[in-house]
Design an enzyme around this catalytic site. Structure first.
Site, PDB file in Angstrom:
ATOM      1  N   ARG A  24       0.860  -1.201   0.000  1.00 22.61           N
ATOM      2  CA  ARG A  24       0.000   0.000   0.000  1.00 22.61           C
ATOM      3  C   ARG A  24       0.890   1.242   0.000  1.00 22.61           C
ATOM      4  O   ARG A  24       1.232   1.780   1.042  1.00 22.61           O
ATOM      5  CB  ARG A  24      -0.906   0.002   1.227  1.00 22.61           C
ATOM      6  CG  ARG A  24      -2.021  -1.034   1.185  1.00 22.61           C
ATOM      7  CD  ARG A  24      -2.954  -0.837   2.374  1.00 22.61           C
ATOM      8  NE  ARG A  24      -4.238  -1.485   2.186  1.00 22.61           N
ATOM      9  CZ  ARG A  24      -4.561  -2.672   2.673  1.00 22.61           C
ATOM     10  NH1 ARG A  24      -3.677  -3.363   3.351  1.00 22.61           N
ATOM     11  NH2 ARG A  24      -5.773  -3.171   2.457  1.00 22.61           N
TER      12      ARG A  24
ATOM     13  N   ARG B  21       1.163  -1.225  -5.304  1.00 30.83           N
ATOM     14  CA  ARG B  21      -0.041  -0.520  -5.745  1.00 30.83           C
ATOM     15  C   ARG B  21       0.258   0.968  -5.812  1.00 30.83           C
ATOM     16  O   ARG B  21       0.825   1.527  -4.875  1.00 30.83           O
ATOM     17  CB  ARG B  21      -1.184  -0.761  -4.762  1.00 30.83           C
ATOM     18  CG  ARG B  21      -2.370   0.121  -5.119  1.00 30.83           C
ATOM     19  CD  ARG B  21      -3.552  -0.154  -4.275  1.00 30.83           C
ATOM     20  NE  ARG B  21      -3.407   0.331  -2.922  1.00 30.83           N
ATOM     21  CZ  ARG B  21      -4.310   0.111  -1.970  1.00 30.83           C
ATOM     22  NH1 ARG B  21      -5.381  -0.622  -2.243  1.00 30.83           N
ATOM     23  NH2 ARG B  21      -4.146   0.581  -0.759  1.00 30.83           N
TER      24      ARG B  21
ATOM     25  N   GLU C 284     -11.758  -3.678  -7.852  1.00 34.75           N
ATOM     26  CA  GLU C 284     -12.393  -3.315  -6.579  1.00 34.75           C
ATOM     27  C   GLU C 284     -13.638  -2.474  -6.786  1.00 34.75           C
ATOM     28  O   GLU C 284     -14.209  -1.945  -5.830  1.00 34.75           O
ATOM     29  CB  GLU C 284     -11.397  -2.624  -5.641  1.00 34.75           C
ATOM     30  CG  GLU C 284     -10.722  -1.410  -6.196  1.00 34.75           C
ATOM     31  CD  GLU C 284      -9.744  -0.780  -5.196  1.00 34.75           C
ATOM     32  OE1 GLU C 284      -9.801  -1.087  -4.001  1.00 34.75           O
ATOM     33  OE2 GLU C 284      -8.930   0.026  -5.647  1.00 34.75           O
TER      34      GLU C 284
ATOM     35  N   ASP D 243     -13.067  -2.788  -0.916  1.00 35.65           N
ATOM     36  CA  ASP D 243     -13.899  -1.806  -1.619  1.00 35.65           C
ATOM     37  C   ASP D 243     -14.979  -2.479  -2.460  1.00 35.65           C
ATOM     38  O   ASP D 243     -16.100  -1.996  -2.527  1.00 35.65           O
ATOM     39  CB  ASP D 243     -13.023  -0.920  -2.505  1.00 35.65           C
ATOM     40  CG  ASP D 243     -12.378   0.189  -1.684  1.00 35.65           C
ATOM     41  OD1 ASP D 243     -13.091   0.815  -0.880  1.00 35.65           O
ATOM     42  OD2 ASP D 243     -11.169   0.406  -1.817  1.00 35.65           O
TER      43      ASP D 243
ATOM     44  N   CYS E 265      -6.425  -9.413  -2.860  1.00 34.34           N
ATOM     45  CA  CYS E 265      -5.673  -8.750  -1.788  1.00 34.34           C
ATOM     46  C   CYS E 265      -6.594  -8.087  -0.773  1.00 34.34           C
ATOM     47  O   CYS E 265      -6.120  -7.433   0.152  1.00 34.34           O
ATOM     48  CB  CYS E 265      -4.689  -7.745  -2.351  1.00 34.34           C
ATOM     49  SG  CYS E 265      -5.481  -6.496  -3.366  1.00 34.34           S
TER      50      CYS E 265
HETATM   51  C1  PEP Z   1      -9.339  -3.390  -1.109  1.00 37.61           C
HETATM   52  O1  PEP Z   1     -10.059  -2.427  -1.382  1.00 37.61           O
HETATM   53  O2  PEP Z   1      -9.727  -4.567  -1.044  1.00 37.61           O
HETATM   54  C2  PEP Z   1      -7.908  -3.181  -0.788  1.00 37.61           C
HETATM   55  C3  PEP Z   1      -7.098  -4.199  -0.610  1.00 37.61           C
HETATM   56  O3  PEP Z   1      -7.437  -1.924  -0.705  1.00 37.61           O
HETATM   57  P1  PEP Z   1      -7.684  -0.918   0.508  1.00 37.61           P
HETATM   58  O4  PEP Z   1      -8.179  -1.727   1.666  1.00 37.61           O
HETATM   59  O5  PEP Z   1      -6.356  -0.284   0.748  1.00 37.61           O
HETATM   60  O6  PEP Z   1      -8.704   0.024  -0.041  1.00 37.61           O
HETATM   61 MG    MG Z   2      -9.343  -0.522  -2.003  1.00 39.22          MG
END
Ligand code: PEP
Ligand code: MG
Length: 574
Positions: free
Chosen positions: A296, A332, A431, A455, A502
């Site tokens: 991240r 990412r 996502e 998300d 992920c």
């Molecule tokens: C997700 O959205 O699944 C993700 C891994 O990213 P984040 O939790 O950082 O939005």
């Molecule tokens: Mg996300």
């Protein structure tokens, strides 16, 4: 019989210990304090800033030596606050105004904290806690207040909020658990507890007032149950459960070097989600991660007052890639916005930040931010197996624009005479429902997919992932979510591209069974969850998993699906 209370289980595990109330009250010391001349008070405050920063620096080195990288990063963020010239100026101004060093420090930190708090956002509330914590630390230094010693037993830290410095200061082996009145799961105390796998319960609110310093307590961080002042019988039951927990830990340890392979030989990769390059070693060495499925990168941007430059980003990416030692490392691109705002971007207030100017939408419009990031990743590509992953994609055009910018980044690097890796794969983070539905098309343009269910679930079910009131509706097993995940995996299979997940859903062992059956290549999660998922994958056959999937896809309700999976795949004691 003990007094029973219940909160929200945040980090699983049972623990027994004496309560240590966090948030030591220093009002008595403040009342007794005799200020000297104003100039002396200002000087005391300024000396305290230097001394506290130095103590923090020493603490950071010790934490790094003990490989406690998450804690080190948090104390480092606090050290930056202590050394922030604006903080020093505010403190000097306040102390000069009221002529009292410790009170001036506390007031200056408080007024800065309130600015953050008024933003009414989880991330900034955590910064407000940090600021108050820092203020109190400096005041304690001036007052000569020492943290009370912890005796020979383990303690359970308890408070509305537990200050990050308090939890980071206490050796892991002395903390049995953490109880929090506040409901935030993104506060620093929880992040530290998670990195150390300390059982934690949050959201206790006023119930915390019934717990006194020194109380004996049994807590279950999985269920959220707390027994205050338990009976002997309850303690005996607890000890039996503890023994089971120790057995589980040694079983997990034995799994570290083993592959995530079903009984009939079908293998998937199991990787770790990380926030900084410092998390890689623990993920690989302690939990057996086979690489990084999600770096991240926005945490690099969040710990700063300004956009980190290409060099700094390059060092961080290269650090992570080198630590992976040839294993995959998926970086990412910046995912700012939504629940992760960035003050220096000056995003105008939005009614729906999760649906607003975030992630790739910012990157594509802010070349000054995106280009240095792409160049830094391409350069880091020379040191291992690096991929670029783009968050929040909703159409082919965005992906194509990213690809164009990657090509431009290469041209710029070539002009500058900088070496870079030419064929870094570019993947889509699936996502949004749009990306999942369009996955048959997107798969023709992407080098890989990684499904971001955190998300994807919130957008599919229209359930805000940060809203505790509706959290029971946030369901990875909702048939709508399962259908989108299955479609995405199928699209990847049809187009011969690699597909992983992920989002947190990947850390649910029952979800993992379905994902394996759907044909996923990789699952990536917070490292401490790896052994549980691996154990589940190793306990099933692909044939069984596929059979369960076929049945599940005919079911109409997430609860029914979960219940069915628990019944069909017991025996893991999860
Ligand atoms: C997700 O959205 O699944 C993700 C891994 O990213 P984040 O939790 O950082 O939005
Ligand atoms: Mg996300």
């Amino acid at each position: 019989m003990a007094n029973k209370i219940r909160g929200r289980g945040v980090i699983a595990g049972v623990a027994l210990g004496r309560i240590r109330l966090a948030g030591q009250n220093i009002d008595g010391y403040l009342a007794k304090y005799q200020p000297e001349a104003v100039e002396v008070e200002v000087e005391k405050a300024s000396d305290a800033l230097i001394a506290v920063a130095e103590a923090m620096r020493e603490r950071i080195v010790r934490l790094q030596e003990q490989k406690m990288m998450a804690q080190a990063a948090i104390i480092e963020a606090q050290r930056l606050m202590v050394q922030d010239p604006m903080m020093a100026e505010n403190i000097a101004g306040k102390v000069a105004e009221i002529g009292n060093a410790p009170e001036g420090v506390m007031e200056a930190a408080e007024s800065q904290a309130r600015v953050f708090e008024d933003m009414q956002d989880d991330y900034f509330s955590a910064r407000a806690t940090d600021l108050r914590d820092v203020g109190k630390r400096i005041a304690k230094y001036i007052l000569g207040v020492k943290e009370p010693e912890i005796g020979s037993g383990k303690v359970i830290l308890c408070g509305q909020e537990v200050e990050p410095s308090v939890i980071a200061e206490i050796p892991t082996e002395k903390i049995a658990g953490v109880l929090l009145g506040s409901g935030s799961t993104t506060c620093h105390a929880v992040i530290i507890a998670k990195a150390r796998a300390i059982p934690t319960i949050a959201g206790l609110g006023d119930k915390i007032d019934g717990i006194r310093n020194g109380d004996y307590v049994i807590m279950d961080g999985g269920r959220g149950d707390i027994l205050v002042r338990p009976s002997q019988q309850e303690i005996d039951d607890y000890l039996a459960r503890m023994r089971r927990q120790v057995e589980l830990a040694s079983r997990y340890q034995a799994l570290r070097e083993l592959p995530a392979k079903t009984k009939d030989g079908h293998r998937v990769n199991i990787m770790a989600n990380i926030g900084t390059h410092m998390d890689v070693d623990t993920a690989i060495k302690t939990y057996g991660a086979e690489g990084v499925g999600l770096f991240r990168s926005e945490f690099l941007f969040m710990g700063h007052k300004d956009i980190p430059d290409e060099e700094e980003q390059f060092r961080a990416y290269r650090g992570a890639v080198e630590k992976c030692q040839g294993r995959p490392c998926i970086i990412r691109t910046m995912d700012i916005g939504g629940d992760k705002p960035l003050p220096y971007l000056h995003v105008p207030p939005e009614n729906n930040p999760f649906l607003g100017w975030r992630a790739v939408r910012i990157s594509l419009q802010r070349r000054d931010i995106f280009m240095p990031q792409l160049k830094a990743i391409l350069r880091a590509g020379l040191y291992g197996d690096v991929s670029i992953m783009v968050p929040m994609i909703i159409n082919v055009e965005e992906l194509q624009q990213v690809r164009d910018m990657v090509e431009e980044a290469k041209v710029e690097l070539a002009h500058e005479g900088q070496a870079y890796y030419d064929t870094v794969p570019i993947g889509v983070m699936v996502e949004t429902p749009a990306a999942a539905i369009m996955s048959p098309i997107l798969a023709k343009y992407a080098d890989f997919f990684s499904i971001g269910t955190n998300d994807l679930i919130q957008y599919t079910l229209a359930v805000d992932r940060t809203n505790a009131t509706i959290s029971s509706l946030y369901d990875p097993f909702h048939p709508a979510v399962l259908r989108l995940v299955k479609n995405t995996i199928q699209s990847a299979r049809d187009n011969d591209i690699w597909v992983g997940m992920c989002g947190e859903m990947a850390s649910d062992p029952y979800a993992a069974i379905l994902l394996v059956a759907m044909g996923i290549d990789e699952v990536s999660m917070s490292a401490p969850w790896i052994p549980r998922v691996k154990e589940m994958i190793r306990s099933v056959t692909l044939h069984d998993a596929k059979d369960a999937l076929a049945r599940v896809m005919k079911m109409e309700d997430g609860h029914v699906i979960r219940k069915y999976l628990r019944k069909r795949f017991p025996g893991n004691n999860l």
